[in-house]
Each structure stands twice: as structure tokens, then as C-alpha cells.
Scaffold this motif. Structure first.
Motif, PDB file in Angstrom:
ATOM      1  N   VAL A   1      35.945  43.745  37.469  1.00 45.98           N
ATOM      2  CA  VAL A   1      35.715  42.352  37.070  1.00 45.98           C
ATOM      3  C   VAL A   1      34.847  41.710  38.131  1.00 45.98           C
ATOM      4  O   VAL A   1      35.190  41.724  39.327  1.00 45.98           O
ATOM      5  CB  VAL A   1      37.036  41.580  36.926  1.00 45.98           C
ATOM      6  CG1 VAL A   1      36.761  40.091  36.687  1.00 45.98           C
ATOM      7  CG2 VAL A   1      37.873  42.146  35.779  1.00 45.98           C
TER       8      VAL A   1
ATOM      9  N   LEU B   1      33.920  41.048  32.702  1.00 50.38           N
ATOM     10  CA  LEU B   1      34.459  42.404  32.644  1.00 50.38           C
ATOM     11  C   LEU B   1      33.284  43.372  32.504  1.00 50.38           C
ATOM     12  O   LEU B   1      32.598  43.398  31.490  1.00 50.38           O
ATOM     13  CB  LEU B   1      35.411  42.544  31.459  1.00 50.38           C
ATOM     14  CG  LEU B   1      36.087  43.909  31.298  1.00 50.38           C
ATOM     15  CD1 LEU B   1      36.949  44.241  32.510  1.00 50.38           C
ATOM     16  CD2 LEU B   1      36.926  43.941  30.018  1.00 50.38           C
TER      17      LEU B   1
ATOM     18  N   TYR C   1      34.310  34.920  35.092  1.00 50.89           N
ATOM     19  CA  TYR C   1      34.828  36.281  35.273  1.00 50.89           C
ATOM     20  C   TYR C   1      34.204  37.179  34.213  1.00 50.89           C
ATOM     21  O   TYR C   1      34.311  36.909  33.011  1.00 50.89           O
ATOM     22  CB  TYR C   1      36.346  36.290  35.153  1.00 50.89           C
ATOM     23  CG  TYR C   1      37.028  35.387  36.164  1.00 50.89           C
ATOM     24  CD1 TYR C   1      37.380  35.855  37.429  1.00 50.89           C
ATOM     25  CD2 TYR C   1      37.302  34.055  35.855  1.00 50.89           C
ATOM     26  CE1 TYR C   1      37.988  35.027  38.358  1.00 50.89           C
ATOM     27  CE2 TYR C   1      37.910  33.212  36.772  1.00 50.89           C
ATOM     28  CZ  TYR C   1      38.253  33.701  38.023  1.00 50.89           C
ATOM     29  OH  TYR C   1      38.845  32.870  38.939  1.00 50.89           O
TER      30      TYR C   1
END
Length: 440
Positions: free
Chosen positions: A195, A188, A186
Motif C-alpha cells: 500500500v 493498493l 492510500y
């Protein structure tokens, strides 16, 4: 008569050289050790839950005698130099080992207090050279993932710190933080306010999350991200002064916080971490503290606020929590305070680049309990909240449009003193995020 004069002169000479020798011994021994009183948050007579333990800015804290040791190099004696931390931001802990991103020195320091290991990540050269590491995450097998905002890639290193590969260049993103799941990575993305979910094997983009219609379900000017033991993601947003909790499919499960100066509000939320009990720890660079929330987003406690003789934060950025291998740091705790977990906080200014706190409780047999105020039986106990510095701005009001309103942005008065260097000031590299309506 001359005999007495000679005797007098001899004694004066002896006293002079004795004084010189004592002065030199005092200088060599270094400054006198100053005993600091125990720093609790909240302070007595309230029931303390956090104790400031220690801090460091170099490898010298692992061995106080370091620097007095000398190395023989090409026949010459040279004093061994300390490895210093210059401008830390992201921090992670894995099996009791710390990983600290240093933006100015473009490296990740790996620190193991138990084995006295303090070194820069080995693969930081050639194709694996970092340029501006922001945050770091470590997988269960020890693989290290670093988000680099200048390279605009996620840098991957094995457990030994050797470079494996870089990913994400083709995604046209600015990776502020990275978190790991069993099958996915994941990322950011501060440029596109979302995301990105990548496959951990193929590194291909699976989906994007965090683009909603209100401040309660939209990522806007994000700073940091963390994952809890259930796989949920937590994102701090400077643009809305909110923390968003999302499941792995991007559904927003919780949104809490707003701009303001009351406990539970934010001015510049930065680092975030979630412990095994589900407590949410959020760094605020303007308040210069860490606030602790329960799993429903209710404020429980804040600590590190300015004004303490020790343990005050100075433009804090990252936070990490562990229960592993705590013995080295437990020795700094008050004998009557049971440390249940360690909290590490990075500061971007001042002398104490990494501060260490213990989260726990007073022992039932502690003599300090005689000074603790008993909770009222006829009313629920109040949250143990340390005072938050006042700011003049009003709390932000949610906007009706998809793009959070300008009123949701922290006011200038909520920002730390600009005389202090703050590389990651809202947000990383002061990048202007894209409008959610045009984000990819």
C-alpha cells in the motif's frame, strides 16, 4: 342461404381481427410480470438478516417506462436507448449515490436512484480518459478518485465529474484500489504487493506498507482495499486467502481467513467493505457469495450463494454499503422486514450486473415470526451461515518464509467456471505480482 353464409363470414373475419389486435396489445405490453417470493438469507425458519431487494444492468430500472419514450431528433422519432452496464468491478457509494466502474466500457457510472440520474462520468475524455477503471473512492467533498490499471495512475475528478489531474505515473505501480483519509491517499499496488501512502496535497509518496515476514502480515496478490470509520485499512489477498487489517502506519491489527471450503474461509476473496458497526463484508468470486465477519474476524453470515430463485451472485467483484437515502430501494423490501442498510454487489457475468440487498431484521410484530425457530436458551446461537460450495483443495498452511508458500494459492478447483468471462481473475488483468523480497 347466402345471407347466412355472409353473416358467418363476417363473424369469422371479426374474430380474426379481434385476435390480431389482442395479440398486438399483449406484445406491446411486454412479458408478463412474474411475482417472485421474498428471498431471505438465511431463509426461514432461521432468523433472516438479509433480503434480496432488486437488481439492474441499465438505467431502465429507474423508470420502467423508459424505452417507450421517444425523442424527436431532426424531425424523426427515435426510441431512447438505455445506458447499459457491461462489466462492472469496483463500486462505491457516497451520500446515497452509486459510483460503478465498468472495465469494458472504460468509464465510471454515477447513479442516483432518487433523482433518476444515470450517467457516465463527465471528464472521461482527453487527458481524463479512463482505460481500465478498477476501483473508485469518493472523498467527503465529493472528489472522485479512480484507480486505472492500464494507465497505472489514480485519476482525480471533482464532484461534478470533471477531470482534475492524474497522479502516480512516476511510482511504477499498478493501482488496484484506492482509499482516502483526511490527509492521505492510500493506493493498493498490485504490482509491488504493498500500500502506497501519498500526501493528498502534494501527491508525493510518504511511505509503503504491507511488506512483512509471514502470510499474516504480508500483502500478497491483493485485490481490493477498504477503510473503516477509524481509518484502518482492510486488504483482500488472493495469494494467501486472507484479509489483513492495518492501521494508518501499516501495523497489522488483524489477519483472518485461509483457503478452504468451510464458512469463514476463502477461495478467491475480492471486494471488501466495512460498515459503521464495524462489520466486515468480503466478496468471494469462487463461492459466489458475500461473507460477513465481526470486528474480530469471526464469521456471522453469508448470502447470495448459488441456487436461489433470485439474489444469487454470478462472479461477484465489488461491494458497497450505505444507510443514506434508502427510500427508493426500501419499497422492494417485505413489509415486515426493517431495512437498516443497503448492500450493493457487482457481478461480472449474467444479467444482474448490480444486485441490491437489504440488511436488517424482522419486525417484532411480524407474522413471519411464527415460523422462526427460537434460539436454544441452554446454548449460544450458531452463526447464521448459508452453505458454502465445496471445493476439493485443502486449507492453506502458513509458510515460514517471507514469501507466502505456493500452497497458500487457491487451487484450480476453487476457481469459477472458465466458460464465464472473468476479466479481473486473480488478480487484476492476471498480472504476476512481484516477489515481496524484491518489491520496492
Amino acid at each position: 342461404m347466402s345471407h347466412f353464409k355472409n353473416l358467418f363470414r363476417s363473424r369469422i373475419t371479426l374474430l380474426f381481427f379481434t385476435g390480431v389486435i389482442l395479440f398486438m396489445l399483449a406484445a406491446c405490453s411486454g412479458p408478463a410480470k412474474v411475482e417472485l417470493k421474498t428471498i431471505f438469507f438465511p431463509p426461514l425458519p432461521d432468523e433472516p438478516r438479509v433480503q434480496y431487494l432488486t437488481s439492474f444492468n441499465s438505467n431502465g430500472f429507474l423508470n420502467k417506462e423508459k424505452g417507450k419514450f421517444r425523442l424527436i431528433v431532426t424531425g424523426e422519432e427515435k426510441e431512447e436507448a438505455d445506458i447499459t452496464i457491461d462489466k462492472p468491478l469496483g463500486i462505491a457509494v457516497h451520500n446515497g449515490v452509486l459510483y460503478v466502474c465498468d472495465m469494458h466500457q472504460a468509464t465510471v457510472f454515477i447513479i442516483d436512484a432518487e433523482t433518476k440520474r444515470f450517467e457516465s462520468i463527465k471528464g472521461n475524455a482527453g487527458p481524463g480518459a479512463l482505460k481500465k477503471p478498477a476501483h473508485v473512492a469518493v472523498d467527503d467533498d465529493g472528489t472522485i478518485y479512480v484507480s486505472d490499471t492500464v494507465r497505472r495512475e489514480i485519476m482525480i475528478y471533482n464532484a461534478a465529474g470533471e477531470f482534475i489531474r492524474a497522479i502516480g505515473k512516476d511510482l511504477e505501480m499498478k493501482p488496484f484500489a484506492v482509499a482516502l483519509g483526511p490527509e492521505n491517499i492510500y493506493v493498493l499496488d498490485g504490482q509491488n504487493n504493498n500500500v502506497k501512502v501519498l500526501d493528498k496535497t502534494t501527491y508525493k509518496l510518504i511511505r509503503e506498507m504491507g511488506v512483512g515476514t509471514t502470510p499474516d502480515d504480508t500483502i500478497w496478490r491483493p485485490f481490493n482495499m477498504a477503510k473503516d470509520s477509524k481509518g484502518n485499512l482492510y486488504v483482500t489477498n488472493i495469494g494467501t486467502c486472507k484479509v489483513l487489517k492495518m492501521d494508518v502506519d501499516g501495523h497489522v491489527l488483524l489477519a483472518f481467513g485461509q483457503q478452504g471450503d468451510a464458512p469463514g474461509m476463502f477461495a478467491r476473496p475480492r471486494g471488501v467493505a466495512v460498515d459503521d458497526a464495524g462489520l466486515i463484508w468480503v466478496v468471494d468470486a469462487a463461492f459466489q457469495n458475500v461473507q460477513i465477519f465481526n470486528e474480530k474476524g469471526r464469521i456471522l453470515l453469508s448470502f447470495g450463494d448459488p441456487g436461489s430463485p433470485a439474489g444469487s451472485m454470478n462472479i461477484p467483484a465489488g461491494v458497497a454499503i450505505t444507510k443514506d437515502r434508502m427510500e427508493y430501494y426500501r419499497k422492494f423490501a417485505h413489509p415486515d422486514f426493517d431495512v437498516e442498510s443497503l448492500i450493493f454487489v457487482t457481478n461480472q457475468s449474467g444479467y444482474d450486473m448490480v444486485e441490491v440487498y437489504g440488511f436488517g431484521t424482522l419486525k417484532k410484530s411480524s407474522t413471519l415470526r411464527s415460523s422462526v425457530k427460537p434460539a436454544k436458551s441452554d446454548a449460544p446461537a450458531k452463526p447464521m451461515v448459508a452453505p458454502v460450495p465445496a471445493i476439493k483443495s485443502e486449507p492453506a498452511k502458513p509458510a515460514d518464509s517471507a514469501k507466502p508458500a505456493d500452497s497458500a494459492k487457491p487451487a484450480d478447483s476453487a476457481k469459477p467456471d472458465k466458460t464465464k468471462t472473468d476479466d479481473m481473475a486473480d488478480p487484476i488483468d492476471s498480472a504476476k505480482p512481484a516477489d515481496p523480497n524484491t518489491s520496492k
